[in-house]
Design an enzyme around this catalytic site. Structure first.
Site, PDB file in Angstrom:
ATOM      1  N   LYS A 178       4.002 -15.314   3.545  1.00 40.44           N
ATOM      2  CA  LYS A 178       4.280 -16.126   2.355  1.00 40.44           C
ATOM      3  C   LYS A 178       5.800 -16.329   2.337  1.00 40.44           C
ATOM      4  O   LYS A 178       6.494 -15.983   1.384  1.00 40.44           O
ATOM      5  CB  LYS A 178       3.763 -15.393   1.101  1.00 40.44           C
ATOM      6  CG  LYS A 178       3.799 -16.219  -0.168  1.00 40.44           C
ATOM      7  CD  LYS A 178       2.775 -17.350  -0.200  1.00 40.44           C
ATOM      8  CE  LYS A 178       2.959 -18.189  -1.454  1.00 40.44           C
ATOM      9  NZ  LYS A 178       2.093 -19.393  -1.467  1.00 40.44           N
ATOM     10  N   ASP A 220      -6.092  -7.346   4.406  1.00 41.37           N
ATOM     11  CA  ASP A 220      -7.227  -6.790   3.663  1.00 41.37           C
ATOM     12  C   ASP A 220      -8.049  -7.924   3.053  1.00 41.37           C
ATOM     13  O   ASP A 220      -9.276  -7.980   3.189  1.00 41.37           O
ATOM     14  CB  ASP A 220      -6.701  -5.857   2.562  1.00 41.37           C
ATOM     15  CG  ASP A 220      -7.825  -5.274   1.723  1.00 41.37           C
ATOM     16  OD1 ASP A 220      -8.796  -4.786   2.310  1.00 41.37           O
ATOM     17  OD2 ASP A 220      -7.713  -5.321   0.479  1.00 41.37           O
ATOM     18  N   ASP A 241      -1.940 -18.689   1.696  1.00 42.28           N
ATOM     19  CA  ASP A 241      -2.888 -19.525   0.936  1.00 42.28           C
ATOM     20  C   ASP A 241      -3.535 -20.568   1.848  1.00 42.28           C
ATOM     21  O   ASP A 241      -4.753 -20.781   1.818  1.00 42.28           O
ATOM     22  CB  ASP A 241      -2.217 -20.164  -0.297  1.00 42.28           C
ATOM     23  CG  ASP A 241      -0.868 -20.813  -0.008  1.00 42.28           C
ATOM     24  OD1 ASP A 241      -0.372 -20.696   1.140  1.00 42.28           O
ATOM     25  OD2 ASP A 241      -0.313 -21.460  -0.914  1.00 42.28           O
ATOM     26  N   ASP A 258     -11.911  -9.743   4.599  1.00 46.33           N
ATOM     27  CA  ASP A 258     -13.151  -9.823   3.804  1.00 46.33           C
ATOM     28  C   ASP A 258     -13.610 -11.283   3.708  1.00 46.33           C
ATOM     29  O   ASP A 258     -14.793 -11.588   3.845  1.00 46.33           O
ATOM     30  CB  ASP A 258     -12.941  -9.294   2.375  1.00 46.33           C
ATOM     31  CG  ASP A 258     -13.307  -7.814   2.229  1.00 46.33           C
ATOM     32  OD1 ASP A 258     -13.101  -7.062   3.205  1.00 46.33           O
ATOM     33  OD2 ASP A 258     -13.788  -7.422   1.146  1.00 46.33           O
ATOM     34  N   TYR A 277       0.818  -1.211   0.000  1.00 51.15           N
ATOM     35  CA  TYR A 277       0.000   0.000   0.000  1.00 51.15           C
ATOM     36  C   TYR A 277       0.855   1.266   0.000  1.00 51.15           C
ATOM     37  O   TYR A 277       0.445   2.292  -0.536  1.00 51.15           O
ATOM     38  CB  TYR A 277      -0.907   0.032   1.245  1.00 51.15           C
ATOM     39  CG  TYR A 277      -2.163  -0.790   1.121  1.00 51.15           C
ATOM     40  CD1 TYR A 277      -2.106  -2.165   0.980  1.00 51.15           C
ATOM     41  CD2 TYR A 277      -3.412  -0.175   1.170  1.00 51.15           C
ATOM     42  CE1 TYR A 277      -3.270  -2.918   0.895  1.00 51.15           C
ATOM     43  CE2 TYR A 277      -4.576  -0.919   1.086  1.00 51.15           C
ATOM     44  CZ  TYR A 277      -4.501  -2.286   0.947  1.00 51.15           C
ATOM     45  OH  TYR A 277      -5.660  -3.018   0.867  1.00 51.15           O
TER      46      TYR A 277
END
Ligand code: IPM
Ligand code: MG
Length: 367
Positions: free
Chosen positions: A191, A247, A223, A251, A141
């Site tokens: 990751k 983020d 993942d 969701d 970001y």
């Protein structure tokens, strides 16, 4: 208690849901004898239209001198063609950076009375109670360099994911200290099988964990985390992760509570705390009075708990939300084909329930 709260209704459904959250806060102030001052300012698309900037000076000045900021939603489709730096979202990111909060807390739990609204089976989500601690000021970001270049007839674009040890440590510390008050389990998501930033993330989190011997720490690749969140949400207590992973995963995890409209968030660690529902501006339903205000109202409860240390008042709001749901009231997003009520009606029901719950508590304490 006196509180100066800057309200940024923003775009889309933002104004509708923040109006309800402010009404609930006014009632809480009234019941408990607090003085909450609310000042409204423009941010996001609405600010671009009125002032030519998604974060006008007057808005920023008001926010940095507030006790807390309550934001609705940012983002409008008319700006979709603009470069990231010109979009409404740029205002939100500048605001986050200016206020300095680096730890975004996103609690997600299952509501027994909403079990049918979730696409997940009731026995999977029953009892799930997760707190996301999302790093909010780093990663892709904010990483530099970034850009879009056109050269010899082809375009390419790039972003930078960068984290320093101290950026990782400060957000990990929030995760560990918060987990101490919960089930004392932290799952760090990265990751590290592919990304250097994630390797540094994992090493740093593991090292810091030595300061918290009571905490059970485990690590998951993002993942795998995405899969475990919907197949076995009860395995989690606190999930610590970087900005973009947080983020996306928050969701995804919202389906546990039945709707994205239910989720609240609070960003802490900086000069001024920022509270915002997790949902976006939902332009498709904006202005129709049907948006779910419970995420915004729950964000107001978080404001009282984290910034004002008004734990009882925060709990009253959260109990009121549960009571209204238990009584069968639903906005469209959680109605399951039943008869949905509107944004204002839902807000008014929560306000009424807050009054009732406060009265019961008062009577109990008087005995
Ligand atoms: C969120 C939102 C924001 C984010 C957008 C609106 C910039 O999706 O708060 O999750 O990506 O952080
Ligand atoms: Mg998001």
């Amino acid at each position: 208690m006196q509180l100066n709260i800057v309200v940024l209704p923003g775009d889309g459904v933002g104004p509708e849901v923040t109006e309800q959250a402010v009404d609930v806060l006014r009632e809480v102030a009234n019941i408990h004898g607090h003085t909450f001052h609310f000042t409204e300012h423009d941010a996001g698309g609405v600010a671009i239209r009125r002032w030519g900037s998604p974060l006008p000076r007057a808005t920023l000045d008001a926010c940095v001198s507030a006790d807390a900021v309550l934001l609705g939603a940012i983002g409008a489709p008319d700006f979709d063609q603009l470069a990231p730096a010109q979009r409404p979202e740029a205002g939100l990111l500048s605001l986050r950076r200016a206020l300095g909060g680096f730890a975004n807390l996103r609690p997600i739990n299952s509501f027994p009375s909403l079990a049918a609204a979730s696409p997940l089976r009731a026995e999977i989500i029953d009892g799930a109670d997760i707190l996301f601690v999302r790093e909010l000021l780093g990663g892709l970001y904010f990483g530099e360099p970034r850009g879009l270049i056109s050269q010899n007839g082809t375009s390419s674009a790039f972003n930078t994911m960068r984290y320093t040890v101290s950026e990782i440590e400060r957000v990990a510390r929030v995760a560990f200290t918060t987990a101490m008050k919960r089930k004392q389990k932290v799952t760090s998501v990265d990751k590290a099988n592919v990304l250097e930033t994630s390797q540094l993330w994992r090493q740093t989190v593991s090292r810091l964990a030595e300061e918290f011997p009571q905490i059970e720490l485990d690590h998951l690749y993002v993942d795998a985390a995405a899969m475990h969140i919907i197949t076995n949400p009860r395995r989690f207590d606190v999930i610590l992760t970087e900005n973009l992973f947080g983020d996306i995963l928050s969701d995804e995890a919202s389906v546990i509570s039945g709707s994205l409209g239910m989720l609240a968030s609070g960003t802490v660690g900086g000069a001024v705390d920022l509270y915002e529902p997790v949902h976006g501006s939902a332009p498709d339903i904006a202005g129709r009075g049907i948006a779910n205000p419970l995420g915004a109202i729950a964000s107001a409860a978080m404001l009282l708990r984290h910034t004002a240390k008004l734990d009882d008042e925060a709990t009253e709001i959260e109990e009121a939300i549960r009571a209204v749901l238990d009584n069968g009231y639903r906005t469209r997003d959680i109605a399951q084909g039943g008869h949905p009520i509107g944004t204002a009606e839902m807000g008014a029901l929560v306000t009424e329930a807050v009054v009732e719950i406060a009265n019961i508590r008062h009577a109990y304490h008087a005995v």
